[in-house]
Design a protein around this motif. Structure first.
Motif, PDB file in Angstrom:
ATOM      1  N   GLY A 113      -4.551   0.171  -3.786  1.00 54.19           N
ATOM      2  CA  GLY A 113      -5.759   0.725  -4.376  1.00 54.19           C
ATOM      3  C   GLY A 113      -6.787   1.167  -3.351  1.00 54.19           C
ATOM      4  N   ASP A 114      -6.638   0.691  -2.093  1.00 56.95           N
ATOM      5  CA  ASP A 114      -7.582   1.094  -1.043  1.00 56.95           C
ATOM      6  C   ASP A 114      -7.354   2.554  -0.655  1.00 56.95           C
ATOM      7  OD1 ASP A 114      -8.586  -1.427  -1.030  1.00 56.95           O
ATOM      8  OD2 ASP A 114      -7.694  -2.040   0.876  1.00 56.95           O
ATOM      9  N   GLN A 115      -8.442   3.211  -0.315  1.00 60.13           N
ATOM     10  CA  GLN A 115      -8.361   4.575   0.198  1.00 60.13           C
ATOM     11  C   GLN A 115      -8.601   4.518   1.698  1.00 60.13           C
ATOM     12  OE1 GLN A 115      -9.692   7.988  -2.252  1.00 60.13           O
ATOM     13  NE2 GLN A 115     -11.115   8.419  -0.580  1.00 60.13           N
ATOM     14  N   ILE A 116      -7.720   5.121   2.455  1.00 59.12           N
ATOM     15  CA  ILE A 116      -7.814   5.046   3.917  1.00 59.12           C
ATOM     16  C   ILE A 116      -7.711   6.436   4.528  1.00 59.12           C
ATOM     17  CG2 ILE A 116      -6.864   2.696   4.054  1.00 59.12           C
ATOM     18  CD1 ILE A 116      -4.197   4.064   4.838  1.00 59.12           C
ATOM     19  N   ILE A 117      -8.149   6.530   5.756  1.00 54.33           N
ATOM     20  CA  ILE A 117      -8.059   7.792   6.507  1.00 54.33           C
ATOM     21  C   ILE A 117      -7.187   7.563   7.733  1.00 54.33           C
ATOM     22  CG2 ILE A 117      -9.345   9.517   7.828  1.00 54.33           C
ATOM     23  CD1 ILE A 117     -11.722   9.003   6.004  1.00 54.33           C
ATOM     24  N   ASP A 118      -6.189   8.379   7.882  1.00 51.07           N
ATOM     25  CA  ASP A 118      -5.315   8.304   9.051  1.00 51.07           C
ATOM     26  C   ASP A 118      -6.083   8.831  10.263  1.00 51.07           C
ATOM     27  OD1 ASP A 118      -3.342   8.329  10.923  1.00 51.07           O
ATOM     28  OD2 ASP A 118      -2.175   9.952  10.014  1.00 51.07           O
ATOM     29  N   TYR A 143      -5.518   9.013   2.339  1.00 56.56           N
ATOM     30  CA  TYR A 143      -4.405   8.477   1.575  1.00 56.56           C
ATOM     31  C   TYR A 143      -4.897   7.362   0.648  1.00 56.56           C
ATOM     32  CZ  TYR A 143      -1.492  10.879   5.020  1.00 56.56           C
ATOM     33  OH  TYR A 143      -0.907  11.828   5.808  1.00 56.56           O
ATOM     34  N   HIS A 144      -4.086   7.114  -0.369  1.00 56.17           N
ATOM     35  CA  HIS A 144      -4.352   6.049  -1.324  1.00 56.17           C
ATOM     36  C   HIS A 144      -3.179   5.075  -1.228  1.00 56.17           C
ATOM     37  CE1 HIS A 144      -5.893   4.341  -5.136  1.00 56.17           C
ATOM     38  NE2 HIS A 144      -4.619   4.119  -5.409  1.00 56.17           N
ATOM     39  N   VAL A 145      -3.476   3.784  -0.991  1.00 55.69           N
ATOM     40  CA  VAL A 145      -2.406   2.789  -0.830  1.00 55.69           C
ATOM     41  C   VAL A 145      -1.827   2.467  -2.204  1.00 55.69           C
ATOM     42  CG1 VAL A 145      -1.791   0.481  -0.037  1.00 55.69           C
ATOM     43  CG2 VAL A 145      -3.514   1.817   1.208  1.00 55.69           C
ATOM     44  N   THR A 146      -0.525   2.680  -2.342  1.00 60.00           N
ATOM     45  CA  THR A 146       0.144   2.416  -3.623  1.00 60.00           C
ATOM     46  C   THR A 146       0.950   1.118  -3.599  1.00 60.00           C
ATOM     47  OG1 THR A 146       1.939   3.879  -2.878  1.00 60.00           O
ATOM     48  CG2 THR A 146       0.249   4.835  -4.298  1.00 60.00           C
ATOM     49  N   ASN A 147       1.358   0.692  -2.428  1.00 61.91           N
ATOM     50  CA  ASN A 147       2.058  -0.601  -2.297  1.00 61.91           C
ATOM     51  C   ASN A 147       1.722  -1.191  -0.934  1.00 61.91           C
ATOM     52  OD1 ASN A 147       3.818  -2.756  -2.916  1.00 61.91           O
ATOM     53  ND2 ASN A 147       5.482  -1.754  -1.802  1.00 61.91           N
ATOM     54  N   THR A 187       6.607  -4.617   5.171  1.00 70.77           N
ATOM     55  CA  THR A 187       7.958  -4.047   5.325  1.00 70.77           C
ATOM     56  C   THR A 187       8.232  -2.852   4.412  1.00 70.77           C
ATOM     57  OG1 THR A 187       8.798  -5.672   3.741  1.00 70.77           O
ATOM     58  CG2 THR A 187       8.921  -6.241   6.088  1.00 70.77           C
ATOM     59  N   ASN A 188       7.450  -2.719   3.330  1.00 68.52           N
ATOM     60  CA  ASN A 188       7.779  -1.657   2.370  1.00 68.52           C
ATOM     61  C   ASN A 188       6.507  -1.010   1.805  1.00 68.52           C
ATOM     62  OD1 ASN A 188       9.621  -0.056   0.932  1.00 68.52           O
ATOM     63  ND2 ASN A 188       9.502  -1.400  -0.869  1.00 68.52           N
ATOM     64  N   GLY A 189       5.531  -0.761   2.652  1.00 73.65           N
ATOM     65  CA  GLY A 189       4.285  -0.180   2.207  1.00 73.65           C
ATOM     66  C   GLY A 189       4.408   1.301   1.900  1.00 73.65           C
ATOM     67  N   THR A 190       3.673   1.757   0.868  1.00 69.31           N
ATOM     68  CA  THR A 190       3.699   3.181   0.497  1.00 69.31           C
ATOM     69  C   THR A 190       2.280   3.684   0.244  1.00 69.31           C
ATOM     70  OG1 THR A 190       3.976   2.662  -1.852  1.00 69.31           O
ATOM     71  CG2 THR A 190       5.980   2.986  -0.550  1.00 69.31           C
ATOM     72  N   VAL A 191       2.098   4.994   0.447  1.00 70.43           N
ATOM     73  CA  VAL A 191       0.795   5.626   0.205  1.00 70.43           C
ATOM     74  C   VAL A 191       0.994   6.969  -0.481  1.00 70.43           C
ATOM     75  CG1 VAL A 191      -0.382   4.535   2.165  1.00 70.43           C
ATOM     76  CG2 VAL A 191       0.803   6.729   2.493  1.00 70.43           C
ATOM     77  N   LYS A 192      -0.107   7.451  -1.093  1.00 71.92           N
ATOM     78  CA  LYS A 192      -0.142   8.767  -1.733  1.00 71.92           C
ATOM     79  C   LYS A 192      -1.060   9.673  -0.913  1.00 71.92           C
ATOM     80  CE  LYS A 192      -0.673   8.972  -6.188  1.00 71.92           C
ATOM     81  NZ  LYS A 192      -1.322   8.902  -7.526  1.00 71.92           N
TER      82      LYS A 192
END
Length: 442
Positions: A300-305, A312-316, A320-325
């Motif tokens: 749910g956090d919003q981050i900037i690369d 990006y928006h953190v979806t998981n 070991t298995n993190g995903t973003v949108k």
């Protein structure tokens, strides 16, 4: 009954006699000790000064421990005279009594077995060569009243390792010349000047502590001691630091350091601590500080690369298995790539989706590459990108494309897709707002 009374009386009488004898022995022994503690002034030669005080001119004793009296024949001793103990090989432990003001030239020169000296707070002057050649002298404490240490006064005291200099008015050159084991000199705060020629030939001198009160330094310590490792210890804003810098002498901060802002030598991650290196701008000392582990962003956090400024928006959120949108970009380029992964605080996150409106109405973009981990593309993701001519799809995992995702892109645009996914992707990409002239190609 009478016999018992007689026995008791005799016992008490006998006990009293024993106590009397013991007390006599103790009292007598105390008197003997007191007499032994007295200084035998007859061993000292002396002469009377004009002011009625006495100068000691010689000593006839052979004792290892010598206490120089403050009074002889009712007259105050003020001076230990020239050569008064010259070449005395018996004396090991010397105490100078309170009231004595001057230790004169050659007074204890070549007392080769002299190990320790206790000086009184009344002492003002130690004249030239007073303790020169006292090879076994290991320790000496200078009184606060001392005003002057004369030329060569402690030269060749080869067992001295440390000295604490009081606030002196006069510091003669070569005062501690060739004290070959001298390692540390500590100057008392309040001292205004120091002549480093005092330590000529002190080849093991490592540390000279100089307070802020010192405003004059004479002599170049590197040439004098012949020890390139001699370090001046002082505060960073002191005159001593300026002197050390000018002369190229090693310097170390005494009480505090002027640390720079530091440089990160190891970036922290969510898995491990980082490190930051600080350097003192005054003495170049270095220290390392540990940087705490970073916090893993939550779902749910919003981050900037930081490498691209893409949002990006953190979806998981897992290590070991993190995903973003992919949400949006601030890049104004004609060519843009949606990456396979991004690094967040040292953890790799897969980019698995493109948000709705992600590139909406971006008229600068002409070519875009969609990373291999993308599974979904949101509605209106590329809507209004009228100059978008080429879309390269690397992903073989796309399961959905939102409404009007490609509405308004260049009329003859081409969407290049993986060869093995042509049949499936034709149905997924069909009727997403693009004109019929937009083609899917292998």
């Amino acid at each position: 009954m009478k016999k018992n009374k007689m026995f008791t009386f005799c016992f008490i009488k006998w006990l009293f006699a024993i106590c009397f004898i013991l007390s006599f022995i103790v009292i007598n022994d105390t008197n003997i000790s007191a007499e032994e503690a007295e200084i035998d002034t007859s061993l000292f030669k002396y002469e009377e000064n004009e002011d009625g005080t006495i100068t000691i001119t010689g000593y006839n004793g052979t004792d290892e421990t010598v206490v120089i009296p403050s009074e002889i024949d009712g007259k105050n001793v003020s001076i230990i005279g020239e050569k008064s103990f010259y070449e005395n090989m018996n004396i090991k432990y010397l105490t100078v009594s309170d009231g004595i003001n001057i230790i004169d030239t050659y007074a204890f020169r070549l007392c080769e077995n002299l190990e320790s000296v206790i000086l009184p707070e009344s002492l003002s002057f130690i004249n030239s060569l007073a303790f020169a050649g006292c090879y076994d002298l290991k320790s000496i404490k200078f009184p606060n009243t001392l005003e002057s240490i004369g030329l060569d006064s402690f030269s060749f005291c080869t067992k001295l390792e440390k000295i604490d200099l009081p606030i002196l008015n006069s510091l003669c050159p070569r005062a501690f010349e060739f004290c070959s084991n001298l390692k540390e000199v500590n100057c008392k705060d309040g001292l205004k000047m120091i002549n480093l020629r005092m330590f000529s030939g002190c080849i093991k001198l490592e540390k000279v502590i100089i307070p802020d009160s010192v405003k004059i330094i004479e002599g170049y310590i590197g040439e004098i001691t012949e020890n390139p490792n001699t370090v001046i210890y002082a505060n960073s804003n002191s005159y001593a630091r300026k002197y050390a810098n000018q002369k190229g002498i090693k310097f170390s901060c005494l009480n505090f350091h002027d640390w720079d802002n530091g440089t990160i030598t190891l970036e922290p991650t969510v898995k491990s601590n980082g490190k930051k290196l600080f350097v003192c701008t005054a003495c170049k000392l270095q220290k390392t500080q540990e940087i705490s582990k970073l916090v893993l962003p939550q779902s749910g956090d919003q981050i900037i690369d930081p490498s691209t400024n893409n949002t990006y928006h953190v979806t998981n959120s897992t290590i070991t298995n993190g995903t973003v949108k992919f949400i949006k970009t601030t890049i104004i380029n004609s060519t843009i790539s949606i990456p396979d992964t991004i690094n967040i605080n040292g953890v790799k996150f897969r980019v698995t989706s493109v948000a709705k409106d992600a590139f909406k109405n971006n008229r600068k973009i002409k070519k875009i590459t969609i990373g291999k981990n993308i599974k979904s593309i949101g509605s209106n993701a590329f809507s209004g990108c009228k100059n978008l001519k080429t879309i390269i799809v690397k992903s073989k995992q796309i399961q959905s494309v939102g409404k009007n995702a490609f509405k308004g892109i260049y009329k003859n645009a081409k969407i290049k897709i993986p060869k093995k996914k042509m049949k499936l992707y034709k149905s997924i990409f069909n009727k997403k707002g693009q004109k019929k002239s937009v083609k899917l190609v292998k």
